[in-house]
Scaffold this motif. Structure first.
Motif, PDB file in Angstrom:
ATOM      1  N   LEU A  72       1.044  -1.250   0.047  1.00 26.19           N
ATOM      2  CA  LEU A  72      -0.091   0.146  -0.084  1.00 26.19           C
ATOM      3  C   LEU A  72       0.784   1.317  -0.066  1.00 26.19           C
ATOM      4  CD1 LEU A  72      -2.662  -1.034   2.790  1.00 26.19           C
ATOM      5  CD2 LEU A  72      -2.689  -1.257   0.407  1.00 26.19           C
ATOM      6  N   VAL A  73       0.688   2.132  -0.857  1.00 26.78           N
ATOM      7  CA  VAL A  73       1.434   3.351  -0.991  1.00 26.78           C
ATOM      8  C   VAL A  73       0.803   4.644  -0.911  1.00 26.78           C
ATOM      9  CG1 VAL A  73       3.055   4.577  -2.232  1.00 26.78           C
ATOM     10  CG2 VAL A  73       3.278   1.978  -2.251  1.00 26.78           C
ATOM     11  N   GLU A  74       1.025   5.340  -0.081  1.00 28.49           N
ATOM     12  CA  GLU A  74       0.086   6.636   0.182  1.00 28.49           C
ATOM     13  C   GLU A  74       0.680   7.734  -0.593  1.00 28.49           C
ATOM     14  OE1 GLU A  74      -0.140   4.567   4.169  1.00 28.49           O
ATOM     15  OE2 GLU A  74       1.214   5.010   2.740  1.00 28.49           O
ATOM     16  N   SER A  75      -0.065   8.491  -0.902  1.00 27.55           N
ATOM     17  CA  SER A  75       0.560   9.810  -1.614  1.00 27.55           C
ATOM     18  C   SER A  75      -0.431  11.085  -1.434  1.00 27.55           C
ATOM     19  CB  SER A  75       0.880   9.787  -2.962  1.00 27.55           C
ATOM     20  OG  SER A  75      -0.334   9.513  -3.897  1.00 27.55           O
ATOM     21  N   GLY A  76       0.070  12.410  -1.589  1.00 31.14           N
ATOM     22  CA  GLY A  76      -0.933  13.576  -1.722  1.00 31.14           C
ATOM     23  C   GLY A  76      -0.813  14.281  -0.610  1.00 31.14           C
ATOM     24  N   GLY A  77       0.150  14.014   0.662  1.00 30.78           N
ATOM     25  CA  GLY A  77       0.107  14.707   1.632  1.00 30.78           C
ATOM     26  C   GLY A  77       0.938  16.251   1.556  1.00 30.78           C
ATOM     27  N   GLY A  78       1.079  16.864   2.416  1.00 31.62           N
ATOM     28  CA  GLY A  78       1.853  17.990   2.175  1.00 31.62           C
ATOM     29  C   GLY A  78       1.393  19.094   3.342  1.00 31.62           C
ATOM     30  N   LEU A  79       1.913  20.323   3.208  1.00 32.26           N
ATOM     31  CA  LEU A  79       1.890  21.450   4.084  1.00 32.26           C
ATOM     32  C   LEU A  79       0.675  22.743   3.598  1.00 32.26           C
ATOM     33  CD1 LEU A  79       2.678  23.194   6.435  1.00 32.26           C
ATOM     34  CD2 LEU A  79       4.766  24.000   5.125  1.00 32.26           C
ATOM     35  N   VAL A  80      -0.111  22.614   4.383  1.00 38.75           N
ATOM     36  CA  VAL A  80      -1.247  23.516   3.786  1.00 38.75           C
ATOM     37  C   VAL A  80      -1.584  24.584   4.874  1.00 38.75           C
ATOM     38  CG1 VAL A  80      -2.037  21.982   2.042  1.00 38.75           C
ATOM     39  CG2 VAL A  80      -3.148  21.881   4.398  1.00 38.75           C
ATOM     40  N   GLN A  81      -2.456  25.367   4.610  1.00 34.84           N
ATOM     41  CA  GLN A  81      -3.066  26.733   5.605  1.00 34.84           C
ATOM     42  C   GLN A  81      -4.344  25.935   6.164  1.00 34.84           C
ATOM     43  OE1 GLN A  81      -2.716  30.534   3.862  1.00 34.84           O
ATOM     44  NE2 GLN A  81      -0.967  30.931   4.609  1.00 34.84           N
ATOM     45  N   ALA A  82      -4.833  26.266   7.378  1.00 35.80           N
ATOM     46  CA  ALA A  82      -6.025  26.067   7.729  1.00 35.80           C
ATOM     47  C   ALA A  82      -7.218  26.485   6.791  1.00 35.80           C
ATOM     48  CB  ALA A  82      -6.204  26.704   9.160  1.00 35.80           C
ATOM     49  N   GLY A  83      -8.152  25.618   6.669  1.00 36.47           N
ATOM     50  CA  GLY A  83      -9.276  25.630   5.547  1.00 36.47           C
ATOM     51  C   GLY A  83      -8.883  25.258   4.353  1.00 36.47           C
ATOM     52  N   SER A  84      -7.900  25.112   4.057  1.00 33.88           N
ATOM     53  CA  SER A  84      -7.629  24.269   2.820  1.00 33.88           C
ATOM     54  C   SER A  84      -7.842  22.756   2.644  1.00 33.88           C
ATOM     55  CB  SER A  84      -6.072  24.576   2.500  1.00 33.88           C
ATOM     56  OG  SER A  84      -5.603  25.631   2.634  1.00 33.88           O
ATOM     57  N   SER A  85      -7.627  22.193   1.319  1.00 32.08           N
ATOM     58  CA  SER A  85      -8.164  20.868   1.053  1.00 32.08           C
ATOM     59  C   SER A  85      -6.885  20.112   0.461  1.00 32.08           C
ATOM     60  CB  SER A  85      -9.207  21.035  -0.154  1.00 32.08           C
ATOM     61  OG  SER A  85     -10.400  21.632   0.695  1.00 32.08           O
ATOM     62  N   LEU A  86      -7.013  18.796   0.899  1.00 29.73           N
ATOM     63  CA  LEU A  86      -5.928  17.844   0.238  1.00 29.73           C
ATOM     64  C   LEU A  86      -6.672  16.659  -0.117  1.00 29.73           C
ATOM     65  CD1 LEU A  86      -2.805  18.170   2.565  1.00 29.73           C
ATOM     66  CD2 LEU A  86      -2.982  18.656   0.110  1.00 29.73           C
ATOM     67  N   ARG A  87      -6.102  15.876  -1.052  1.00 29.93           N
ATOM     68  CA  ARG A  87      -6.695  14.648  -1.472  1.00 29.93           C
ATOM     69  C   ARG A  87      -5.540  13.627  -1.282  1.00 29.93           C
ATOM     70  NH1 ARG A  87      -8.212  11.847  -7.035  1.00 29.93           N
ATOM     71  NH2 ARG A  87     -10.094  10.594  -6.442  1.00 29.93           N
ATOM     72  N   LEU A  88      -5.972  12.648  -0.470  1.00 25.77           N
ATOM     73  CA  LEU A  88      -4.878  11.805  -0.453  1.00 25.77           C
ATOM     74  C   LEU A  88      -5.311  10.523  -1.243  1.00 25.77           C
ATOM     75  CD1 LEU A  88      -4.202  11.631   3.728  1.00 25.77           C
ATOM     76  CD2 LEU A  88      -3.214  13.107   1.819  1.00 25.77           C
ATOM     77  N   SER A  89      -4.020   9.765  -1.832  1.00 26.15           N
ATOM     78  CA  SER A  89      -4.396   8.567  -2.775  1.00 26.15           C
ATOM     79  C   SER A  89      -3.545   7.434  -1.963  1.00 26.15           C
ATOM     80  CB  SER A  89      -3.999   8.948  -3.912  1.00 26.15           C
ATOM     81  OG  SER A  89      -4.657   9.913  -4.630  1.00 26.15           O
ATOM     82  N   CYS A  90      -4.171   6.304  -2.208  1.00 24.43           N
ATOM     83  CA  CYS A  90      -3.362   5.120  -1.638  1.00 24.43           C
ATOM     84  C   CYS A  90      -3.745   3.995  -2.754  1.00 24.43           C
ATOM     85  CB  CYS A  90      -4.273   4.240  -0.500  1.00 24.43           C
ATOM     86  SG  CYS A  90      -3.422   3.140   0.099  1.00 24.43           S
ATOM     87  N   ALA A  91      -2.636   3.635  -3.322  1.00 25.04           N
ATOM     88  CA  ALA A  91      -2.411   2.631  -4.477  1.00 25.04           C
ATOM     89  C   ALA A  91      -2.092   1.160  -3.873  1.00 25.04           C
ATOM     90  CB  ALA A  91      -1.511   2.830  -5.471  1.00 25.04           C
ATOM     91  N   ALA A  92      -2.969   0.135  -3.962  1.00 20.27           N
ATOM     92  CA  ALA A  92      -2.724  -1.042  -3.595  1.00 20.27           C
ATOM     93  C   ALA A  92      -2.228  -2.143  -4.541  1.00 20.27           C
ATOM     94  CB  ALA A  92      -4.031  -1.542  -2.875  1.00 20.27           C
ATOM     95  N   SER A  93      -1.516  -3.116  -4.213  1.00 21.02           N
ATOM     96  CA  SER A  93      -1.200  -4.171  -5.241  1.00 21.02           C
ATOM     97  C   SER A  93      -0.902  -5.379  -4.360  1.00 21.02           C
ATOM     98  CB  SER A  93       0.187  -3.797  -5.764  1.00 21.02           C
ATOM     99  OG  SER A  93       1.205  -3.467  -4.904  1.00 21.02           O
TER     100      SER A  93
END
Length: 124
Positions: free
Chosen positions: A4-25
């Motif tokens: 399982l490999v996660e991606s999409g994290g980061g540094l953002v300001q309060a109120g922002s949005s992020l989309r995390l993904s998880c690729a499975a194999s």
């Protein structure tokens, strides 16, 4: 071998949005429930959201309900976590995990494989 490999994290300001993904194999994930957990520094890993194999049943921690949305694409062997209205208290390492069950689960011990995690940092 399950991976399982996660991606999409980061540094953002309060109120922002992020989309995390998880690729499975390594397994046919379409028949298993999957979930997202997070762990903040100095705290225990906690449940965030989970989705059943059929994509029609989901569950969320009270702290993220109404702000986060979990989804999956069985054809792509992937799950996602759309995070809106992020708050500083959402800062954590986010992990995806897979169970051997078909229905969603909220307990860590229900999950048998985990990713390495992706860091989400929300500044105030």
């Amino acid at each position: 071998q399950v991976q399982l490999v996660e991606s999409g994290g980061g540094l953002v300001q309060a109120g922002s949005s992020l989309r995390l993904s998880c690729a499975a194999s390594g397994r046919t994930f379409s028949t298993y429930a999957m979930g997202w957990f997070r762990q903040a520094p100095g705290k225990e890993r906690e449940f965030v959201a989970a989705i059943s194999w059929s994509e029609t049943s989901t569950n969320y921690a009270d702290s993220v309900k109404g702000r986060f949305t979990i989804s999956r694409n069985n054809a792509m062997n992937a799950i996602y976590l759309q995070m809106n209205g992020l708050k500083p208290e959402d800062t954590a390492v986010y992990y995806c995990a897979v169970t051997t069950r078909t229905h969603w689960a909220t307990m860590i011990q229900d999950y048998d494989h985990w990713g390495q995690g992706t860091q989400v940092t929300v500044s105030s």
